[in-house]
Design an enzyme around this catalytic site. Sequence first.
Site, PDB file in Angstrom:
ATOM      1  N   CYS A 168      18.663  -8.376  -8.724  1.00  0.00           N
ATOM      2  CA  CYS A 168      18.116  -8.690  -7.404  1.00  0.00           C
ATOM      3  C   CYS A 168      17.105  -7.639  -6.962  1.00  0.00           C
ATOM      4  O   CYS A 168      16.406  -7.826  -5.978  1.00  0.00           O
ATOM      5  CB  CYS A 168      19.203  -8.752  -6.341  1.00  0.00           C
TER       6      CYS A 168
ATOM      7  N   ASP B 142      17.940  -4.531  -5.939  1.00  0.00           N
ATOM      8  CA  ASP B 142      18.594  -3.487  -5.151  1.00  0.00           C
ATOM      9  C   ASP B 142      20.055  -3.403  -5.551  1.00  0.00           C
ATOM     10  O   ASP B 142      20.726  -4.421  -5.665  1.00  0.00           O
ATOM     11  CB  ASP B 142      18.539  -3.803  -3.641  1.00  0.00           C
TER      12      ASP B 142
ATOM     13  N   CYS C 255      13.737   0.229  -3.871  1.00  0.00           N
ATOM     14  CA  CYS C 255      12.432   0.737  -3.499  1.00  0.00           C
ATOM     15  C   CYS C 255      12.588   1.934  -2.559  1.00  0.00           C
ATOM     16  O   CYS C 255      13.695   2.367  -2.245  1.00  0.00           O
ATOM     17  CB  CYS C 255      11.621  -0.359  -2.836  1.00  0.00           C
TER      18      CYS C 255
ATOM     19  N   CYS D 111      15.652  -4.318   2.375  1.00  0.00           N
ATOM     20  CA  CYS D 111      16.053  -3.229   1.483  1.00  0.00           C
ATOM     21  C   CYS D 111      17.138  -2.365   2.108  1.00  0.00           C
ATOM     22  O   CYS D 111      17.809  -1.606   1.415  1.00  0.00           O
ATOM     23  CB  CYS D 111      14.875  -2.340   1.142  1.00  0.00           C
TER      24      CYS D 111
END
Lengths: 224, 398
Positions: free
Chosen positions: A60, A62, A87, A134
């Site tokens: 995915c 993350d 990220c 995120c």
Amino acid sequence: MNPTKPTDDARKGDVVSPTKDKGWFYTDTVKDHFFHPRNFMQDESAYGEAAMGMVGSPACGDAMKIWIKVDPATGRISDMKWKTFGCGSAIASTSMMSVMVTENGGMTLEDARKLRPQNIMERLGGLPARKVHCSVLGDKALRAAINDWYRRAGQHDNIEIEQGRVIDATLKITDKDIEEAVLDGADTLEKVQAKTKVGTGDPSCIPEVENLIRFYKEKYFGAE
Amino acid sequence: MRDIYLDNAATTALEPRVLDAMLPYFTERPANPSSFHSMGLRAKEAVAAARGTVAGILNSREDEVLFTSGGTESDNLAVVGIPRAYVAKGRHVITSAIEHPAVLEPLLHLQKKSEIELTVLPVDRFGMVDPAAVVAALRPETVFVSIMYANNEIGTIQPIAEIGKEILKWRKEHATPLPYFHSDACQASGACPLDVEKLHVDAMSVNGSKIYGPKGVGILYLRRGVALDPLVRGGGQERGIRAGTENVPGIVGLATALSLARQEMEKENARLIALRDRLIAGLLAIPKTRLNGHPTVRLPNNVNISFLDIEGEAAVLYLDAEGIYVSTGSACASTSLDPSHVILATGLSYEGAHGSLRFTLGKHTTADDIERVIAVMPGVVQKLRVMSPVNLDMKYFA
């Protein structure tokens, strides 16, 4: 429970228009935590007995793993370590969360359970809108670790199953998460996914997600 | 410290000689080429000269060169305009899975609107389209085929001449002028031959913003006899195919950039290939890495590497802090949450695709720049891997 809506402050780091873009998407606080992450796990050997929670998957984009140590006398979190695949904002959010739960003598498990992505974003001075998704995994991993702590302590009554019904089993996303996303202005599947990532690991839940989006839109914003 | 710009596939700096050629048309010679007076005539002559230069490079006729607002418009014009003009002959269109969104999105839109029936061809693990697969997909009702010349993300160069020849052969065997063959050459413009007769293309998109030319201007080569249903109607410019007052400085700049790129191509390609291969070797020395795209049949300036267990955007930001500017096609960089459709099409897993980085070299890139990237990258990867809870098996790179 009323979902906490992000304040204007929480949006300050957003890139509103290209002319206001000063060349970086992130606030100084986000950058600071990204370049100098606090409390990340460097040596797991000392944490073999610590409570642990993990959410997400590398497929995915993350994944987060969180370890906590709790003072049994006070019920406060004395130490938190983490590892994050993701990220810049995912790393910064986890780092900031580790500061928030351990500062001022540590958060009580009760308060830590109430921590929401919006609280972390506020402390970071905001995240760009497309980066909100995120940061939604960290608090979930924390709640999983808290349950694990109660499990290890034999306090099974204190284990709280995620409020709401799990819609996406891979990412542990519930109908409450969809509700919060819709309240936050996500009015399409794409926008809800941008916030929650729901269905990116297991697309089989998408028809149900679309139904929920329609339901909450009508509930809060009236029928189209 | 010197900035190291390795995002030349996104766009390049304007070449000063190109700017010099353009400048008079902003100020001293402002007229509209459609005006009847002598100032208008001079603007018209400048456009005609630019068209002549481009036609020379493409080995085409001058009237086959159409100026547009850029690569995206050229692609849209071809992939929407040509199938629409031949709807009475058939609705089937063929393309590949790794096309630029400027080709894929309009084609998917036409499919959604039931204007066409679309076949999207797969690619092999190097991102290569098989010419035999194109032929196998052809049907009597196929009116249009679009396959990109070189990929913008992974740099793989497609066998366009071979595909073009196969389509010609099929047309001859079936005694039909259809399907027409288009290629998006926007990434190939500076590095690959653009002779339309040797490539056997009927339409081709070219732009200059990756070859030190201006943005906001592009070319669609359209072979004589190929009909196209216009997208922009108006004052009848560009043979009525693309209306709108000509962007005279842009057109002059684009022609200048293309011709400079032609002159310097052979020497510059050789220089870039040496730097590219050094960078590839240096980065693959880092454990758990994989080269995306073809090892040799790739653009001289393109390096695309996947680093397992880390996410691409985080690496971009750490490199940014070192004054090294690269890009990622992965989730966080776009509104889509999926990693690059190109890298997924080569068969790489989602896990592997999230950690991909694109380094695209340019004429300002030096050997020292490359050595510095090779020196900095292991530390960046290490720092992120230490923070990552993921420790994937190399099978994700299978």
